[in-house]
Structure formats: structure tokens, C-alpha cells
Design an enzyme around this catalytic site. Structure first.
Site, PDB file in Angstrom:
ATOM      1  N   GLU A  64      -3.502 -23.438 -56.622  1.00 39.11           N
ATOM      2  CA  GLU A  64      -3.308 -24.566 -56.995  1.00 39.11           C
ATOM      3  C   GLU A  64      -4.863 -24.711 -57.783  1.00 39.11           C
ATOM      4  OE1 GLU A  64      -1.910 -27.961 -54.853  1.00 39.11           O
ATOM      5  OE2 GLU A  64       0.047 -27.529 -55.957  1.00 39.11           O
TER       6      GLU A  64
ATOM      7  N   GLU B  28       6.319 -23.680 -54.088  1.00 39.24           N
ATOM      8  CA  GLU B  28       6.089 -24.707 -52.899  1.00 39.24           C
ATOM      9  C   GLU B  28       7.279 -25.981 -53.263  1.00 39.24           C
ATOM     10  OE1 GLU B  28       2.374 -26.153 -51.986  1.00 39.24           O
ATOM     11  OE2 GLU B  28       1.719 -24.203 -52.323  1.00 39.24           O
TER      12      GLU B  28
END
Ligand SMILES: CCCCNC(=S)N1C[C@H](O)[C@@H](O)[C@@H](O)[C@H]1CO
Length: 680
Positions: A185, A292
């Protein structure tokens, strides 16, 4: 060197299977951009994956957890590799026992699971410093997660050890690793340093070759800075499709723009389409991937327990599978933040993650299949074959106690054992990092240079207590100062009195940190109007002391009236009946650390909650009457009767009815009114 074949195959079968199995040179896992899909050995393939973190599960339980994941219908397991778990000191590496990454890869192979590996270097994961080693901060001006030469030098040296270890396990080399994530991320990080990401991509290619699929993962709003040419772009998001009556408690709720953005994006009807449309701007062709998909959520000390409902989770999964997406469910089994390994977030104030990483995941912290698992398994079964046969039943649970602990002594009684090398002297207090203490506790000591005859305020400017300070004068506990919290502490004492401040690191920020999270007294404390100088720093090796428990026995003391402040308690106990997983319950205790048979079980914070019990895996306990040893370091106040119990179920969602959390502003001038929160 191809990895050894799974142990479970009888040797006579091997030659036959080798003929049938594709040889390493024909094994492949690739993106088919013409048909928006993956190909495994040339055959269309969609992964249904789950996250399990080996570093949150004792090694002896890995096979059990992975088997349950396979039986749930998953074909792949995804996991991070925490750099700080394997390189405790620069150039010192540990891949043994519960750190044996290769053994875990082999267990995944035995469970017939492919692997998506996420080696970082930053991993977030609510793990201490997001997986980055604290020793990086011994260079205080280092810019983490950027092309800072000091940072890249440490990253290069780490990956030159790690990546060759996993090279034989790449799928095309005969192993089970089908893809590898670069960073984590990165688009959510302020730096947005493309040369850093390019450096990582180049390093991964140099050490892993050009066949392995490298990818990135970002939230929908992070794709701009997180994606990179040559790395396959994936996205992450949770069910988030809030609908009327959808119970989704985030506790007091996050305030960061990112989560509000998530909610806005996902609050209307068909937001998954919007997110994937956003992803298509960066990855016009190839399979859609959610790396995710949140099956639950994390917990913070002092916030309500987070859950996500089964319908919201199954609905989102079914929708993605219908779209042909490959999905990784984060977490499928959460596990535990043993020791000091929990991370922390900063949402207006410092929020440490709890010891339990149950995550309201399909497989509970104790490894038990939950209703959410069976519901997800039903969804998966609509799209692909799942293994026949039942899921194992919940593990046997054990109840025991109450047990009465005896007082071993104040922490200060053991200072020589805890800091055998003696203190470090400095005019101003030094940080944990400056004295090379990465986790746990450090004692700061000074002496009153004049008599303080009336209660006088003791405080640290700008709240630079990182993270909790337990204050004693001549061994008498006076109270606590806490990071980002405003409360007043007053002390008195004679000239020459010892002023001791035990500092506790509650875990370094694992997300959202715009600066390095140094620990300790980051500014010199002030007594009244006097800045206190001349400090002795005692880095404390508490785990070493507890492991060699005899000193605690030798110094067993009669219990003073109401001991308070950092104090050791312990007892031994046999298990006479059948043993099992169990949950340590500490009613009336305040906050501290627990060890069982020398194993650091993690932090407890009964007074603050929501977690009230600590998971005790059965393998930690000696059965059949052998003596087990439990040691507590209670940091504030023990109950009048120092008893503990072992329950047969966890309590993760209750804060005491009288939970005082001081108001959140950092203004230390005003007199705080403790705000009483009615808990559950
Ligand atoms: C409050 C969570 C902070 C941001 N982290 C988020 S969104 N997540 C994404 C992150 O990649 C993962 O490691 C986990 O940290 C997960 C939350 O469990």
C-alpha cells in the site's frame, strides 16, 4: 535446488507422479491479458486465497491452520515476511523455530496450497513498526520507505539474504510461490517516491529473475502512487457495502480520511464496480484482483471490539467470484501478537493494537472454524471444487483455577538482574533506539536535587512520553503518564530521593506514521518549573530474567499491604486433567505482561479492554502433572487477591463498566476531567 517433495508422498509414488506432474521447466503462473485471467501451467486459474501470518502462530500449529484453510476451499495462502522478525540486529538473521520461513512454505505445500508472498520491506499488518526493524532508527534522520541511501542499503542487505532463500520455492522452479508483492500500500504513504519503488522492483527482478509475477496492492485511493510500470496492479477493499441493519462496528470509528473515503466509495449500491473500474485505469487487462478482502477487522486497546457480519462478507466475496476476480481474504486466520510484536495506529491519538489478532476471522484465534468459515466455504463451493470431508472440530479447551499468585518483588528489586551491564549516563534522557533497546521497557532514573515538600507537578512537555511512564519516588508508585493523553501527576520527596520513571514501548506505529516512532522519554521531564537533567538509563532485559526464573523465587517477599507499581508475581501449577487450549483471564488486574514457561504471551490491559483474556495455545503447557510457571509483570495495581483463571472461551469484546479514558487533547495545561465511558 528444487524444494524437497512434500513429506507425505510415499517414495514409490514419487517417480510415477514426477512423470505426471509438470516438470519445473514447464511450470508457469502468468497473466493472460487477452482473456483477463491467470494461467497456471497454461490452464485458466483463479486463486481463492486467505491470509495467515506464520509469525502470529506457534510453529507446531502451522499444519493445523493450513489444513483448515485448504478444507475451507482455499487454493492459496498469502502471508507477509516481517523483516524485524528475522533480522533482530543488523546482519544477525534468525530463520529458526517459529521463524523458519522455509518450513512454513513446506507446510503450505503439504497442505496443497499455493503461496502469495509479501516480503515488504514494509508490511503494515498491525505489526511492530510495520515489519521494519527498530534498529533502523539508530540513524535518527533516516527516511523510511524512501530512496534514502541509508534505508536502501539496509533493504538491499536484507533482501540479498531473504530472496535467494525463497528463489527455489518460486512456482516455475518447482515450488509453490506464484506471485510476490512489492512494498505494501505504498500509495497510502506520504513519500510517493517512485525511485524507491523502482529500486525495489529492480532488486526483486535481479534476485528472483523475470518469470515470477510481481505485483502491488493499494486501496482504491492509493493506486496513483502505489502502482508501477512492470508490476501487476491489485487493489484492496473490504465488504464495506454497508446496508441497513448491517452491523459493522469499528469501535469509535476511524477518523482518517482514508477510511471515510473507503466508506463513501462503498456506501452506495454497486461500489465494487466503481473500484474495479478505478483499478482498470491502471491495469486495463488481466484478471481483477482484490489482495485484501477484509473478513473482519483489528482491535485497539480502549476501543470496542471490531466485527464484520457474515452476510456482508459473503455477499462481497460472491460478487467478486462472479466477476471472475481472484481474491485474498484478509485475515482467514489472524492469530496472536505475542510478546511485544503488536503495532499501533495514530488516529488523533496513539492507538496500540491488542494482543489478540483474532480479527473476527473465519478461523478464530484459537484455530477453531467459525460460522463465518462455513458460510464462506459455501460461497466458494459455487465456483470451484472444495476438498471433500469435514472440517476438524474446535480444539479441546481447558478451564483451570482460580490460582493465587505470590509476590516476587518490585521490578526495582531486580534491577541488577534486569540490567547487569549497569546504566548509561546522560545529561538528557536518551531514547530506546539510542541505547539499542528495541522493545519492552527501560528505566530512567534521576535524583531530586532539592526537597520537594509539597505535591509538585511532574510532566513531560509536548506529551513526549512514548508510550507509557510509570513514576516512582524512592520506590513508591505515584502514577502513570501516557502518550497523547493529558493527566496530571504530582510528586514529593526529599533531596537526593530517587525519581524512577519506567518507560514502556506499546509497539511502534505500523500505519499512518508521518515520522519515525521513537520510544522513551523524548524530552526531559519537568518537575514544577525545573527541567530535570542528569539521567541514568537502564535498558531492561525482562524476558531474560523471567526465563531464568530462579531469581524471582529467591527474592520471594511477603506481600506488603497494597503493593502498586511495576511488580512481579508468579506461581507454578500442574495440569492434572486433560490439557487443552485455554484463555488466561486476569480479573481485577490493571495492565502488564505475561509469560508462561518463559514464553512471552503478550500484553494484558484488563482495565482498558476490550480484550479481557489472552489465548494460551495448548502446546505451551506441560501436561500430566508437570509444573507450569506463570509470571506476571503488573505495571500498575494488582487486585487485593492476586488471582488469575484459565477459561474455556475468549473474552475479546468487553470493556469494564468504569473505563476512564482521559480526554484526547494533548493540552497538558488544563485540568482534565476523566471521562467515564459506559462500557458493555
Ligand atoms: C487502521 C488500519 C490501518 C491501515 N491498514 C489497512 S487498511 N490494512 C491494509 C494493510 O495492507 C494490511 O497490512 C492491514 O494493516 C490492513 C488492516 O488490517
Amino acid at each position: 535446488m528444487a524444494p524437497k517433495k512434500p513429506r507425505c508422498l510415499p517414495s514409490l509414488l514419487l517417480p510415477l507422479l514426477t512423470l505426471l506432474l509438470p516438470q519445473a521447466d514447464t511450470r508457469s503462473f502468468v497473466v493472460d491479458r487477452d482473456h483477463d485471467r491467470f494461467l497456471l501451467d497454461g490452464v485458466p486459474f483463479r486463486y481463492v486465497s486467505g491470509s495467515l501470518h506464520y509469525f502470529r502462530v506457534p510453529r507446531v500449529l502451522w499444519a493445523d491452520r493450513l489444513f483448515k484453510m485448504r478444507m475451507s476451499g482455499l487454493n492459496t495462502v498469502q502471508f507477509y515476511v516481517p523483516w524485524n522478525y528475522h533480522e533482530p540486529e543488523p546482519g544477525v538473521y534468525n530463520f529458526h523455530g517459529s521463524r523458519d520461513l522455509i518450513a512454513f512454505l513446506n507446510e503450505a505445500a503439504i497442505a496443497n496450497l499455493l503461496v502469495i508472498l509479501r516480503p515488504g520491506p514494509y508490511i503494515c499488518a498491525e505489526w511492530e513498526m510495520g515489519g521494519l526493524p527498530a534498529w533502523l532508527l539508530r540513524k535518527p534522520k533516516i527516511h523510511l520507505r524512501t530512496s534514502d541511501p541509508d534505508f536502501l542499503a539496509a533493504v538491499d542487505s536484507w533482501f540479498k539474504v531473504l530472496l535467494p532463500k525463497i528463489y527455489p520455492w518460486l512456482y516455475h522452479n518447482g515450488g509453490n510461490i506464484i506471485s510476490i508483492q512489492v512494498e505494501n500500500e505504498y500509495g497510502s504513504y506520504r513519500a510517493c517516491d517512485f525511485s524507491y519503488m523502482r529500486h525495489l522492483a529492480g532488486l526483486f527482478r535481479a534476485l528472483l529473475g523475470d518469470k515470477i509475477l510481481l505485483f502491488t496492492t493499494d486501496g482504491p485511493e492509493g493506486l496513483k502512487c502505489g502502482s508501477l510500470q512492470g508490476l501487476y496492479t491489485t487493489v484492496d477493499f473490504g465488504p464495506g457495502l454497508l446496508s441497513k441493519g448491517e452491523e459493522w462496528s469499528w469501535g469509535t470509528g476511524p477518523s482518517s480520511m482514508m477510511f471515510i473515503f473507503h466508506l463513501c466509495l462503498l456506501s452506495a449500491a454497486d461500489n465494487m464496480t466503481k473500484i474495479f473500474a478505478r483499478l482498470r485505469k491502471y491495469e486495463p487487462h488481466g484478471p481483477l484482483v482484490n489482495s485484501e478482502y477484509y473478513t473482519g477487522w483489528l482491535d485497539y486497546w480502549g476501543q470496542n471490539h471490531s466485527t464484520r457480519s457474515i452476510p456482508s462478507v459473503t455477499k462481497g466475496l460472491e460478487k467478486m467470484l462472479k466477476l471472475g476476480a481472484s481474491v485474498n481474504m484478509y485475515m482467514f486466520h489472524g492469530g496472536t501478537n505475542f510478546g511485544y510484536w503488536n503495532g499501533a495506529d495514530e488516529k488523533g491519538r496513539f492507538l496500540p493494537i491488542t494482543t489478540s489478532y483474532d480479527y473476527d476471522a473465519p478461523i478464530s484465534e484459537a484455530g477453531d472454524p467459525t460460522p463465518k468459515l462455513f458460510a464462506l466455504r459455501d460461497v466458494i463451493s459455487k465456483f470451484q471444487e472444495i476438498p471433500l470431508g469435514p472440517l476438524p472440530p474446535p480444539s479441546p479447551k481447558m478451564m483451570l483455577g482460580p490460582l493465587t499468585l505470590h509476590l516476587d518483588g518490585d521490578l526495582l528489586d531486580f534491577l541488577n538482574f534486569l540490567c547487569p551491564q549497569g546504566p548509561i549516563h546522560s545529561i538528557l534522557p536518551m531514547t530506546f533506539e539510542a541505547v539499542k533497546q528495541d522493545h519492552g521497557f527501560m528505566l530512567y532514573r534521576t535524583f531530586l536535587s532539592y526537597t520537594v515538600s509539597k505535591p509538585t507537578r511532574f510532566w513531560v512537555p509536548n506529551n513526549r512520553v512514548h508510550d507509557r511512564a510509570y513514576v516512582m519516588v524512592d520506590g513508591v508508585f505515584h502514577g502513570v503518564l501516557e502518550r497523547n493523553m493529558k493527566h496530571k501527576l504530582f510528586v514529593m520527596g526529599q533531596v537526593g530521593a530517587k525519581l524512577d520513571v519506567l518507560l514502556e514501548s506499546m509497539g511502534r506505529l505500523s500505519f499512518g506514521s508521518n515520522s519515525s516512532d521513537f520510544k522513551g522519554l523524548l524530552e526531559p521531564p519537568v518537575l514544577g518549573q525545573t527541567v530535570l537533567t542528569e539521567w541514568l538509563m537502564f535498558p531492561l532485559k525482562v524476558d531474560k530474567l523471567v526465563k531464568w526464573w530462579f531469581p524471582l523465587q529467591l527474592l520471594k517477599k511477603s506481600r506488603p499491604q497494597n503493593p502498586s507499581g511495576p511488580t512481579f508475581y508468579s506461581t507454578t501449577f500442574p495440569i492434572l486433567g486433560s490439557s487443552g487450549d485455554t484463555f488466561l483471564y486476569l480479573p481485577g488486574w490493571t495492565k502488564g505482561q505475561v509469560w508462561i514457561n518463559g514464553f512471552n504471551l503478550g500484553r494484558y490491559w484488563t482495565k482498558r479492554g476490550p480484550q479481557q483474556t489472552l489465548y494460551v495455545p495448548r502446546p505451551l503447557l506441560y501436561p500430566r502433572g508437570a509444573l507450569n510457571k506463570i509470571t506476571l509483570l503488573e505495571l500498575e495495581n494488582a487486585p487485593p487477591q492476586p488471582q488469575i483463571q484459565f477459561l474455556d472461551r475468549p473474552i475479546l469484546n468487553s470493556t469494564l463498566h468504569r473505563t476512564y479514558i482521559y480526554s484526547l487533547t494533548a493540552d497538558v495545561q488544563s485540568t482534565p476531567e476523566p471521562m467515564e465511558l459506559s462500557g458493555h
